[in-house]
Design a protein around this motif. Structure first.
Motif, mmCIF file in Angstrom:
data_model
loop_
_atom_site.group_PDB
_atom_site.id
_atom_site.type_symbol
_atom_site.label_atom_id
_atom_site.label_comp_id
_atom_site.label_asym_id
_atom_site.label_seq_id
_atom_site.Cartn_x
_atom_site.Cartn_y
_atom_site.Cartn_z
ATOM 1 N N MET A 1 0.744 -1.332 0.122
ATOM 2 C CA MET A 1 -0.115 0.016 0.181
ATOM 3 C C MET A 1 0.786 1.174 -0.052
ATOM 4 N N ALA A 2 2.178 1.082 -0.191
ATOM 5 C CA ALA A 2 3.038 2.375 -0.331
ATOM 6 C C ALA A 2 2.604 3.637 -1.147
ATOM 7 N N PRO A 3 2.335 3.252 -2.290
ATOM 8 C CA PRO A 3 1.947 4.264 -3.146
ATOM 9 C C PRO A 3 0.657 5.263 -2.712
ATOM 10 N N LYS A 4 -0.472 4.403 -2.117
ATOM 11 C CA LYS A 4 -1.551 4.995 -1.738
ATOM 12 C C LYS A 4 -1.302 5.856 -0.160
ATOM 13 N N LEU A 5 -0.601 5.186 0.492
ATOM 14 C CA LEU A 5 -0.416 5.800 1.792
ATOM 15 C C LEU A 5 0.628 7.127 1.647
ATOM 16 N N THR A 6 1.452 6.942 0.698
ATOM 17 C CA THR A 6 2.542 7.974 0.506
ATOM 18 C C THR A 6 1.619 9.247 -0.116
ATOM 19 N N GLY A 7 0.669 8.806 -0.912
ATOM 20 C CA GLY A 7 -0.202 9.928 -1.429
ATOM 21 C C GLY A 7 -1.015 10.651 -0.481
ATOM 22 N N MET A 8 -1.729 9.970 0.501
ATOM 23 C CA MET A 8 -2.285 10.387 1.502
ATOM 24 C C MET A 8 -1.446 11.426 2.523
ATOM 25 N N LEU A 9 -0.442 10.799 3.078
ATOM 26 C CA LEU A 9 0.431 11.661 3.759
ATOM 27 C C LEU A 9 1.021 12.880 3.214
ATOM 28 N N LEU A 10 1.159 12.719 1.880
ATOM 29 C CA LEU A 10 1.593 14.114 1.139
ATOM 30 C C LEU A 10 0.419 15.302 0.988
ATOM 31 N N GLU A 11 -0.593 14.985 1.524
ATOM 32 C CA GLU A 11 -1.552 16.099 1.739
ATOM 33 C C GLU A 11 -1.458 16.774 2.895
ATOM 34 N N LEU A 12 -0.614 16.215 3.824
ATOM 35 C CA LEU A 12 -0.288 16.893 5.084
ATOM 36 C C LEU A 12 0.664 18.152 4.667
ATOM 37 N N PRO A 13 0.747 19.393 5.451
ATOM 38 C CA PRO A 13 1.657 20.321 5.266
ATOM 39 C C PRO A 13 3.077 19.606 5.355
ATOM 40 N N GLY A 14 3.932 20.618 4.353
ATOM 41 C CA GLY A 14 5.397 20.207 4.470
ATOM 42 C C GLY A 14 6.199 19.906 5.629
ATOM 43 N N ALA A 15 5.875 20.958 6.581
ATOM 44 C CA ALA A 15 6.618 20.844 7.641
ATOM 45 C C ALA A 15 6.438 19.547 8.672
ATOM 46 N N VAL A 16 4.947 19.262 8.732
ATOM 47 C CA VAL A 16 4.575 17.948 9.151
ATOM 48 C C VAL A 16 5.474 16.696 8.570
ATOM 49 N N ILE A 17 5.558 16.770 7.025
ATOM 50 C CA ILE A 17 5.949 15.762 6.464
ATOM 51 C C ILE A 17 7.441 15.592 7.144
ATOM 52 N N GLY A 18 8.068 16.533 7.040
ATOM 53 C CA GLY A 18 9.469 16.689 7.356
ATOM 54 C C GLY A 18 9.819 16.262 8.638
ATOM 55 N N GLN A 19 8.982 16.449 9.524
ATOM 56 C CA GLN A 19 8.849 15.910 10.749
ATOM 57 C C GLN A 19 8.794 14.354 10.947
ATOM 58 N N MET A 20 7.908 13.887 10.090
ATOM 59 C CA MET A 20 7.481 12.506 10.149
ATOM 60 C C MET A 20 8.759 11.727 9.568
ATOM 61 N N LEU A 21 9.675 12.381 8.379
ATOM 62 C CA LEU A 21 10.921 11.890 8.038
ATOM 63 C C LEU A 21 11.965 11.753 9.155
ATOM 64 N N GLN A 22 11.972 12.569 10.199
ATOM 65 C CA GLN A 22 12.728 12.480 11.134
ATOM 66 C C GLN A 22 12.552 11.680 12.461
ATOM 67 N N ASP A 23 11.153 11.614 12.638
ATOM 68 C CA ASP A 23 10.662 10.778 13.885
ATOM 69 C C ASP A 23 9.809 9.713 13.213
ATOM 70 N N GLU A 24 10.387 8.348 13.732
ATOM 71 C CA GLU A 24 9.873 7.042 13.117
ATOM 72 C C GLU A 24 8.265 7.183 13.671
ATOM 73 N N GLU A 25 8.515 7.360 15.148
ATOM 74 C CA GLU A 25 7.519 7.180 15.808
ATOM 75 C C GLU A 25 5.999 7.923 15.237
ATOM 76 N N LEU A 26 6.481 9.260 14.850
ATOM 77 C CA LEU A 26 5.070 10.228 14.327
ATOM 78 C C LEU A 26 4.676 9.517 12.995
ATOM 79 N N LEU A 27 5.819 8.921 12.229
ATOM 80 C CA LEU A 27 5.265 8.420 10.833
ATOM 81 C C LEU A 27 4.528 7.233 11.187
#
Length: 226
Positions: free
Chosen positions: A27-53
């Motif tokens: 489900m990687a493509p679908k989940l990636t598309g959904m998370l990319l709807e979030l603000p860039g700052a939040v996505i950046g945090q998720m890339l640094q914080d595995e728990e948040l992701l």
């Protein structure tokens, strides 16, 4: 400028996809598309914080594969879903936007019909739109309140300044009863007050009238003569 933003978004998407691929390959493509709807700052945090992701992925999966105990099956009616359950799911999704107003925004969106709330849970784009609208409403109402407070404060300051100025003028004319007379004159409308404060003759007349009224009120009643 737009090209830079698109490149940045594409870069985030690639990094996000690589991380999700290890967790949910199918489900990687679908989940990636959904998370990319979030603000860039939040996505950046998720890339640094595995728990948040992980939390974000769990919530996205809950939307894609709703728990039968939380969301209605095809045979169920939307009314069978409890408001508490909807509120919890909506709160979790809104919290990802890191607005600082999650509680208030959730409450605002829960005022809609359950069908509309269910649609928000399954449509990230619509949810983001509603979250931004609600946030703007909260910010605007905060500004209005702040402006009102400033306005009230300004009015009070102006009234105090007029009172002090008037007291000084009255004291020059009638030092004995200046406090009482000033209080009486301050009951006039602001336009009249401005006139007498700028016209010495009008002020003296007003002070004498106020003094006469004051002395009449203070004088003991005279005995009636038959």
């Amino acid at each position: 400028m737009m090209d830079n933003e698109e490149d940045h978004l594409e870069s985030l998407g690639e990094k996000l996809h690589d991380l999700i691929l290890h967790k949910h390959a199918d489900m990687a493509p679908k989940l990636t598309g959904m998370l990319l709807e979030l603000p860039g700052a939040v996505i950046g945090q998720m890339l640094q914080d595995e728990e948040l992701l992980t939390k974000a992925l769990d919530r996205a999966l809950a939307v894609l594969q709703p728990d039968d105990s939380k969301l209605p099956s095809k045979a169920d009616d939307a009314d069978s879903v409890s408001s508490d359950s909807l509120g919890e799911q909506l709160y979790d999704l809104i919290e990802l936007y890191n607005t600082g107003q999650t509680q208030k925004i959730t409450g605002m969106l829960l005022e809609q019909k359950k069908e509309a709330v269910l649609k928000l849970l399954s449509d990230p784009t619509l949810l983001e739109e509603k979250v931004q609208t609600a946030l703007k409403t909260l910010q605007d109402s905060g500004k209005v309140q702040q402006e009102t407070d400033v306005s009230d404060s300004s009015d009070r300051d102006e009234a105090e300044a007029i009172g002090e100025t008037l007291f000084g003028l009255v004291q020059d004319i009638e030092p004995v009863h200046c406090a009482d007379i000033t209080g009486m004159l301050l009951e006039m409308d602001s336009e009249t007050l401005q006139q007498i404060m700028s016209d010495r003759v009008m002020l003296e007349v007003a002070v004498q009238r106020a003094k006469s009224a004051l002395e009449g009120a203070l004088s003991p009643p005279q005995p009636r003569k038959d």
